[in-house]
Design an enzyme around this catalytic site. Structure first.
Site, PDB file in Angstrom:
ATOM      1  N   VAL A  18       0.804  -1.135   0.059  1.00  0.00           N
ATOM      2  CA  VAL A  18      -0.106  -0.059   0.165  1.00  0.00           C
ATOM      3  C   VAL A  18       0.764   1.088  -0.082  1.00  0.00           C
ATOM      4  O   VAL A  18       0.499   2.095  -0.784  1.00  0.00           O
ATOM      5  CB  VAL A  18      -1.016  -0.073   1.323  1.00  0.00           C
ATOM      6  CG1 VAL A  18      -1.606   1.455   1.406  1.00  0.00           C
ATOM      7  CG2 VAL A  18      -1.869  -1.094   0.907  1.00  0.00           C
ATOM      8  N   ASP A  36      10.235   3.483   6.551  1.00  0.00           N
ATOM      9  CA  ASP A  36       9.864   2.000   6.895  1.00  0.00           C
ATOM     10  C   ASP A  36      10.879   1.455   8.219  1.00  0.00           C
ATOM     11  O   ASP A  36      12.334   1.769   8.019  1.00  0.00           O
ATOM     12  CB  ASP A  36      10.224   1.096   5.675  1.00  0.00           C
ATOM     13  CG  ASP A  36       9.211  -0.153   5.893  1.00  0.00           C
ATOM     14  OD1 ASP A  36       8.130  -0.423   5.296  1.00  0.00           O
ATOM     15  OD2 ASP A  36       9.589  -1.139   6.725  1.00  0.00           O
ATOM     16  N   THR A  86      -1.960  -4.630   9.410  1.00  0.00           N
ATOM     17  CA  THR A  86      -2.944  -4.976  10.609  1.00  0.00           C
ATOM     18  C   THR A  86      -3.290  -6.310  10.495  1.00  0.00           C
ATOM     19  O   THR A  86      -4.510  -6.552   9.982  1.00  0.00           O
ATOM     20  CB  THR A  86      -4.157  -3.898  10.574  1.00  0.00           C
ATOM     21  OG1 THR A  86      -4.417  -3.826   9.025  1.00  0.00           O
ATOM     22  CG2 THR A  86      -3.944  -2.516  10.940  1.00  0.00           C
ATOM     23  N   THR A 121      -6.187  -0.863   7.214  1.00  0.00           N
ATOM     24  CA  THR A 121      -7.388  -1.205   7.518  1.00  0.00           C
ATOM     25  C   THR A 121      -7.652  -1.499   9.008  1.00  0.00           C
ATOM     26  O   THR A 121      -7.014  -2.258   9.495  1.00  0.00           O
ATOM     27  CB  THR A 121      -7.849  -2.597   6.600  1.00  0.00           C
ATOM     28  OG1 THR A 121      -7.445  -2.561   5.167  1.00  0.00           O
ATOM     29  CG2 THR A 121      -9.081  -3.025   6.793  1.00  0.00           C
ATOM     30  N   CYS A 261      -5.870  -9.322   3.316  1.00  0.00           N
ATOM     31  CA  CYS A 261      -7.252  -8.438   3.344  1.00  0.00           C
ATOM     32  C   CYS A 261      -8.372  -9.329   3.444  1.00  0.00           C
ATOM     33  O   CYS A 261      -9.120  -9.211   4.575  1.00  0.00           O
ATOM     34  CB  CYS A 261      -7.380  -7.544   1.958  1.00  0.00           C
ATOM     35  SG  CYS A 261      -5.989  -6.191   2.009  1.00  0.00           S
ATOM     36  N   ARG A 332       1.725 -14.023   2.245  1.00  0.00           N
ATOM     37  CA  ARG A 332       0.860 -13.946   3.726  1.00  0.00           C
ATOM     38  C   ARG A 332      -0.457 -14.652   3.557  1.00  0.00           C
ATOM     39  O   ARG A 332      -1.538 -14.423   2.475  1.00  0.00           O
ATOM     40  CB  ARG A 332       0.643 -12.518   3.971  1.00  0.00           C
ATOM     41  CG  ARG A 332       1.916 -11.755   4.467  1.00  0.00           C
ATOM     42  CD  ARG A 332       1.765 -10.568   4.851  1.00  0.00           C
ATOM     43  NE  ARG A 332       1.491  -9.812   3.400  1.00  0.00           N
ATOM     44  CZ  ARG A 332       1.434  -8.382   3.275  1.00  0.00           C
ATOM     45  NH1 ARG A 332       1.464  -7.469   4.480  1.00  0.00           N
ATOM     46  NH2 ARG A 332       1.010  -7.781   2.177  1.00  0.00           N
TER      47      ARG A 332
HETATM   48  N1  LIG Z   1      -2.091  -5.323   0.426  1.00  0.00           N
HETATM   49  C1  LIG Z   1      -3.114  -5.204   0.106  1.00  0.00           C
HETATM   50  O1  LIG Z   1      -3.673  -5.237  -1.093  1.00  0.00           O
HETATM   51  C2  LIG Z   1      -4.071  -3.904   1.037  1.00  0.00           C
HETATM   52  C3  LIG Z   1      -4.892  -3.450   0.243  1.00  0.00           C
HETATM   53  C4  LIG Z   1      -5.585  -2.410   0.850  1.00  0.00           C
HETATM   54  C5  LIG Z   1      -5.354  -2.371   2.217  1.00  0.00           C
HETATM   55  N2  LIG Z   1      -4.359  -3.028   2.786  1.00  0.00           N
HETATM   56  C6  LIG Z   1      -4.099  -2.620   4.197  1.00  0.00           C
HETATM   57  O2  LIG Z   1      -2.991  -1.607   4.062  1.00  0.00           O
HETATM   58  C7  LIG Z   1      -2.119  -2.118   5.347  1.00  0.00           C
HETATM   59  C8  LIG Z   1      -0.915  -1.982   4.982  1.00  0.00           C
HETATM   60  O3  LIG Z   1      -0.846  -3.319   4.007  1.00  0.00           O
HETATM   61  P1  LIG Z   1       0.437  -3.852   3.320  1.00  0.00           P
HETATM   62  O4  LIG Z   1      -0.106  -4.916   2.519  1.00  0.00           O
HETATM   63  O5  LIG Z   1       0.993  -2.573   2.286  1.00  0.00           O
HETATM   64  O6  LIG Z   1       1.578  -4.534   4.235  1.00  0.00           O
HETATM   65  P2  LIG Z   1       2.989  -4.750   4.161  1.00  0.00           P
HETATM   66  O7  LIG Z   1       3.341  -5.407   4.927  1.00  0.00           O
HETATM   67  O8  LIG Z   1       3.266  -5.006   2.568  1.00  0.00           O
HETATM   68  O9  LIG Z   1       3.878  -3.202   4.258  1.00  0.00           O
HETATM   69  C9  LIG Z   1       3.693  -2.514   5.670  1.00  0.00           C
HETATM   70  C10 LIG Z   1       5.262  -1.914   5.870  1.00  0.00           C
HETATM   71  O10 LIG Z   1       4.966  -1.431   6.956  1.00  0.00           O
HETATM   72  C11 LIG Z   1       6.278  -1.392   7.534  1.00  0.00           C
HETATM   73  N3  LIG Z   1       5.960  -1.437   8.931  1.00  0.00           N
HETATM   74  C12 LIG Z   1       5.655  -2.211   9.920  1.00  0.00           C
HETATM   75  N4  LIG Z   1       5.808  -1.577  11.123  1.00  0.00           N
HETATM   76  C13 LIG Z   1       6.201  -0.319  10.818  1.00  0.00           C
HETATM   77  C14 LIG Z   1       6.500   0.787  11.775  1.00  0.00           C
HETATM   78  N5  LIG Z   1       6.040   0.761  13.208  1.00  0.00           N
HETATM   79  N6  LIG Z   1       7.149   1.889  11.187  1.00  0.00           N
HETATM   80  C15 LIG Z   1       7.295   2.007   9.827  1.00  0.00           C
HETATM   81  N7  LIG Z   1       7.062   0.892   9.029  1.00  0.00           N
HETATM   82  C16 LIG Z   1       6.361  -0.140   9.541  1.00  0.00           C
HETATM   83  C17 LIG Z   1       6.829  -3.076   7.357  1.00  0.00           C
HETATM   84  O11 LIG Z   1       8.197  -3.216   7.236  1.00  0.00           O
HETATM   85  C18 LIG Z   1       6.185  -3.255   5.812  1.00  0.00           C
HETATM   86  O12 LIG Z   1       7.165  -2.740   4.758  1.00  0.00           O
HETATM   87  C19 LIG Z   1      -2.762  -3.031   6.079  1.00  0.00           C
HETATM   88  O13 LIG Z   1      -3.717  -2.325   7.180  1.00  0.00           O
HETATM   89  C20 LIG Z   1      -3.631  -3.888   5.031  1.00  0.00           C
HETATM   90  O14 LIG Z   1      -4.692  -4.343   5.570  1.00  0.00           O
HETATM   91  C21 LIG Z   1      -3.497  -3.747   2.311  1.00  0.00           C
END
Ligand SMILES: NC(=O)c1ccc[n+]([C@@H]2O[C@H](COP(=O)([O-])OP(=O)(O)OC[C@H]3O[C@@H](n4cnc5c(N)ncnc54)[C@H](O)[C@@H]3O)[C@@H](O)[C@H]2O)c1
Length: 431
Positions: A18, A36, A86, A121, A261, A332
């Site tokens: 995201v 990050d 999340t 989310t 998700c 995941r």
């Molecule tokens: N992947 C999807 O398709 C998607 C779509 C819509 C919404 N979301 C939501 O978006 C959010 C992120 O999902 P994602 O898929 O991008 O996750 P991801 O794991 O791909 O990326 C999250 C990033 O956050 C970093 N991170 C973790 N803790 C941290 C902190 N304290 N400070 C800074 N960086 C930190 C991790 O190292 C990682 O690089 C979630 O809530 C998910 O439910 C995901």
């Protein structure tokens, strides 16, 4: 925030599926700090490498986004967008620890008057109940005075090159009207799609979980029908094609629901429902139905083994695809991985191939590496679990060559191989 939009600095916290595409899109117009916690990821991004496939090498090479793992770089940001994981814990309950830690970091480096926008989310109410108190405690300011808050759920669909951060309409909510207006202008400046203001942060949070829960419930209905029609020797895909001729029939298919998700977000809603004394029976049943699909597939495979007069230890299965969905490297909550583990627990020999998954990650998860997809040995069952393009574009000979005998079976879970057009007949099963 007193500044003009043109001069602002945006901080993106979390550079995954995201955060990274959003950071790069914002960096085309604004000064962006991409933060990050994972130093290795930041180093790779600085070298132009990333692992999600959601941005191109060219976009990464040309972006002005400054990647950092030093949180003090967030000190200058006028808007900080949080996109951290999340997930759920082992009891399927929301794990908000990443969000809480990220919020603590943001609070410790928050500039006066900044806006913090959450894209992660969450269940309805989490931003106000969990995040605001952390921000207030650490900054010493009240929300609406020293800082403001917004929520804008992300709707990207990994692997989808058409519906992307820029082209998907975005919901935005703000703590107050000024914040909302700023966020509408900010997102509107980078999106090619509409920005939809939403009445409150809670409504925006709820809308996101509702979107994904709706998919979960509908797929669960398809999975139930698939199991019923299998017993009745009716092809569900033929049924769906027939039913789909009605103007208001909604097109869903049976399949494995994994990932970050759809297989997770309903649990957020379920947990919140329980907290307010409500039992969401339909949502829970649908979630359980989808969570049981791995076992259903494995039972099917052991039935095939019986029909082939093979014991589990004699059975050889080639698993094609182990990520959570086609054409994405994300492992995941992959149900394909669960299926591989269940097969191995039963003593069944499994060879896996996945041209898009990270080999080391798969090895870590399954205790076994993956083979190149054109170097798989012959097998009793070829199990196409995740139909990546590399698999579906193979000619029929690719599949015939893998079958050990005329009795061997192809399981094409999502009905993606057009075997009715194949020259040579094979034993075949689909959901
Ligand atoms: N992947 C999807 O398709 C998607 C779509 C819509 C919404 N979301 C939501 O978006 C959010 C992120 O999902 P994602 O898929 O991008 O996750 P991801 O794991 O791909 O990326 C999250 C990033 O956050 C970093 N991170 C973790 N803790 C941290 C902190 N304290 N400070 C800074 N960086 C930190 C991790 O190292 C990682 O690089 C979630 O809530 C998910 O439910 C995901």
């Amino acid at each position: 925030m007193d500044k003009q939009l043109d001069d602002i600095c945006i901080g993106m916290v979390g550079l995954g599926y995201v955060g990274l595409p959003a950071a790069i899109a914002f960096a085309a117009l604004y000064d962006v700090i991409g933060y990050d916690i994972e130093k290795q990821k930041v180093d790779a991004l600085r070298k132009g490498r990333e692992g999600t496939g959601e941005v191109t090498e060219e976009e990464l090479a040309n972006t002005t986004c400054r990647f950092t793992s030093d949180p003090s770089d967030l000190n200058i940001c006028d808007v900080i967008i949080v996109a951290v994981p999340t997930p759920i814990d082992k009891n399927n309950r929301p794990d908000l620890s990443y969000l809480e830690k990220a919020t603590e970091t943001v609070a410790s480096h928050l500039k006066d008057g900044a806006i913090v926008v959450y894209e992660s989310t969450v269940y309805p109410g989490a931003t106000e109940e969990i995040c605001i108190p952390i921000l207030e405690r650490i900054t010493g300011f009240s929300v609406g005075e020293g800082f403001s808050i917004g929520y804008s759920p992300e709707r990207i669909n990994p692997g989808d090159k058409k519906n992307t951060f820029k082209t998907i309409g975005k919901l935005v909510a703000g703590y107050d009207q000024v914040t909302l207006d700023t966020l509408i202008a900010l997102y509107g400046s980078v999106l090619e799609a509409p920005v939809y203001p939403v009445a409150s942060i809670k409504v925006a949070e709820a809308a996101k979980v509702v979107e994904n829960t709706q998919r979960d419930v509908n797929i669960a209905y398809m999975n139930e029908l698939a199991q019923l029609f299998d017993k009745m020797d009716i092809d569900i895909f033929e049924v769906l094609a027939a039913a789909g001729t009605k103007w208001n029939f909604i097109p869903f298919e049976p399949g494995l629901v994994g990932g970050h998700c759809i297989s997770v977000d309903p649990y957020y809603l379920i947990e919140k429902a329980k907290n307010v004394g409500f039992t969401p029976a339909l949502i829970s049943t649908a979630r359980n139905q989808n969570a049981k699909m791995g076992k259903y597939i494995v039972d099917k495979i052991t039935n095939v083994a019986n029909e082939l007069n093979l014991t589990n230890r004699e059975l050889k299965v080639n698993v094609l695809g182990v990520t959570f969905k086609e054409n994405v490297p994300d492992l995941r909550n992959s149900m394909a991985i669960d299926i591989v583990k269940l097969l191995k627990e039963k003593g069944i020999h499994v060879h896996m191939a996945d041209p898009v998954a990270n080999e080391e990650e798969v090895e870590e998860m399954c205790g076994e590496g993956i083979s190149a997809y054109h170097e798989l040995p012959s097998a009793d069952i070829v199990l196409l679990l995740v139909p990546h393009n590399q698999f579906t574009k193979q000619p029929e000979e690719y599949y015939h060559a893998m079958l050990k005998s005329e009795q061997s079976v192809i399981i094409d879970l999502k009905n993606r191989l057009s075997i009715d057009q194949w020259n040579k007949k094979v034993n075949y099963w689909t959901l």
